[in-house]
Design an enzyme around this catalytic site. Sequence first.
Site, PDB file in Angstrom:
ATOM      1  N   TYR A  92      16.036  -4.720 -70.123  1.00  0.00           N
ATOM      2  CA  TYR A  92      15.906  -3.335 -70.078  1.00  0.00           C
ATOM      3  C   TYR A  92      15.193  -3.099 -68.929  1.00  0.00           C
ATOM      4  O   TYR A  92      15.189  -1.909 -68.352  1.00  0.00           O
ATOM      5  CB  TYR A  92      15.681  -2.541 -71.087  1.00  0.00           C
ATOM      6  N   GLY A  93      14.092  -4.039 -68.652  1.00  0.00           N
ATOM      7  CA  GLY A  93      12.917  -3.666 -67.811  1.00  0.00           C
ATOM      8  C   GLY A  93      13.536  -3.249 -66.158  1.00  0.00           C
ATOM      9  O   GLY A  93      12.621  -2.572 -65.456  1.00  0.00           O
ATOM     10  N   ASP A 126      15.426  -3.997 -80.001  1.00  0.00           N
ATOM     11  CA  ASP A 126      14.698  -4.593 -78.797  1.00  0.00           C
ATOM     12  C   ASP A 126      15.853  -5.125 -77.870  1.00  0.00           C
ATOM     13  O   ASP A 126      16.988  -5.139 -78.283  1.00  0.00           O
ATOM     14  CB  ASP A 126      13.947  -5.565 -79.279  1.00  0.00           C
ATOM     15  N   SER A 127      15.593  -4.906 -76.680  1.00  0.00           N
ATOM     16  CA  SER A 127      16.593  -5.337 -75.717  1.00  0.00           C
ATOM     17  C   SER A 127      17.071  -6.701 -75.904  1.00  0.00           C
ATOM     18  O   SER A 127      18.028  -7.329 -75.395  1.00  0.00           O
ATOM     19  CB  SER A 127      15.939  -5.135 -74.352  1.00  0.00           C
ATOM     20  N   GLU A 134      11.036 -17.007 -73.066  1.00  0.00           N
ATOM     21  CA  GLU A 134      12.043 -17.285 -73.611  1.00  0.00           C
ATOM     22  C   GLU A 134      12.577 -18.751 -73.587  1.00  0.00           C
ATOM     23  O   GLU A 134      13.176 -19.315 -74.371  1.00  0.00           O
ATOM     24  CB  GLU A 134      13.219 -16.456 -73.002  1.00  0.00           C
ATOM     25  N   CYS A 188       4.527  -5.676 -73.420  1.00  0.00           N
ATOM     26  CA  CYS A 188       5.817  -6.388 -73.441  1.00  0.00           C
ATOM     27  C   CYS A 188       5.931  -7.097 -74.870  1.00  0.00           C
ATOM     28  O   CYS A 188       4.953  -7.836 -74.876  1.00  0.00           O
ATOM     29  CB  CYS A 188       6.331  -7.079 -72.188  1.00  0.00           C
ATOM     30  N   THR A 189       6.849  -6.774 -75.445  1.00  0.00           N
ATOM     31  CA  THR A 189       6.851  -7.510 -76.931  1.00  0.00           C
ATOM     32  C   THR A 189       6.987  -9.016 -76.841  1.00  0.00           C
ATOM     33  O   THR A 189       6.801  -9.602 -77.664  1.00  0.00           O
ATOM     34  CB  THR A 189       7.932  -6.871 -77.935  1.00  0.00           C
ATOM     35  N   ASN A 212       9.042  -1.810 -75.116  1.00  0.00           N
ATOM     36  CA  ASN A 212       8.157  -0.861 -74.276  1.00  0.00           C
ATOM     37  C   ASN A 212       9.080  -0.092 -73.485  1.00  0.00           C
ATOM     38  O   ASN A 212       8.857   0.883 -73.316  1.00  0.00           O
ATOM     39  CB  ASN A 212       7.204  -1.942 -73.541  1.00  0.00           C
ATOM     40  N   THR A 213      10.137  -0.918 -72.832  1.00  0.00           N
ATOM     41  CA  THR A 213      10.801   0.098 -71.665  1.00  0.00           C
ATOM     42  C   THR A 213      11.594   1.003 -72.664  1.00  0.00           C
ATOM     43  O   THR A 213      11.766   2.163 -71.993  1.00  0.00           O
ATOM     44  CB  THR A 213      11.886  -0.906 -71.032  1.00  0.00           C
TER      45      THR A 213
END
Length: 277
Positions: free
Chosen positions: A48-49, A16-17, A158, A190-191, A80-81
């Site tokens: 990344y979005g 993931d990012s 976050e 989105c995760t 997702n991105t």
Amino acid sequence: MSGEEELHNSPIGVFDSGVGGLTVAREIMRQLPNERIVYFGDTARVPYGNKSKETVTKFSRQIVRFLQTQQVKAIVVACNTASAYALDELEKEVDIPIVGVVKPGARAAISATQNGKIGVVATEATISSGIYNRYIQENNPGAQVLGKACPLFVPLVEEGLWEDPVTEEIARRYLTELIDVGIDTLILGCTHYPMIRSTVGKIMGDQVTLVNPAYETARELKGLLREKGLESEHRPGLGTELYRFFVSDAADKFQKFANSILTYGILSAKVINIEEY
């Protein structure tokens, strides 16, 4: 150990990012307890979005190359991105099973909707890529897909503000237009978003089914490993390192977040220079 047995016991690569993909890793741990995992979070280059397709694809290739050095038997693009922008390219380049988070979530939404009105909340990049729209309409041409970018959700998650009045107020503002059009299914695209599922559910109400692509992706991975004969049949023995975590920066912050959402406490996350791959 035979080559085939070794392959069965090889880990699953998850990337993931940043930290959001840990919600996918958590579902894999729950649903596939015999599997080992190598997780990579690109914490130096998150998010990344707001990056271009070319950049996200380049980053994803580097990460896949790193995961292949860890002898993984399958890869989960837990972002997702990256699923929207890079998965098609990666599938052509990698000779092991690779799963993204978009299609499993979209399929679950198609099954769940009664009125054909499906909402998607995600990052700017995922919404502007139109990937959920395309995939859902290919499989259910009558569906109406309404996307809403919710850029503030990631920083709130976050910061650990999962059930905070601030998060509820922002979610209400984002979600009002989806409530007004009468969606009956909402994809948490989105995760990070499963962490605020209860806040979103409270605002949307019981009549709206929330789809968590992290859960659906783990289910898809389970089916794919079974189909390819790659399942690990036994839980690794005592002393085996089940889960390993790598990041491109800020290991302490990553570790703190990981320990807040994984029941399995993580002792360390190793920083690697992803640009070398």
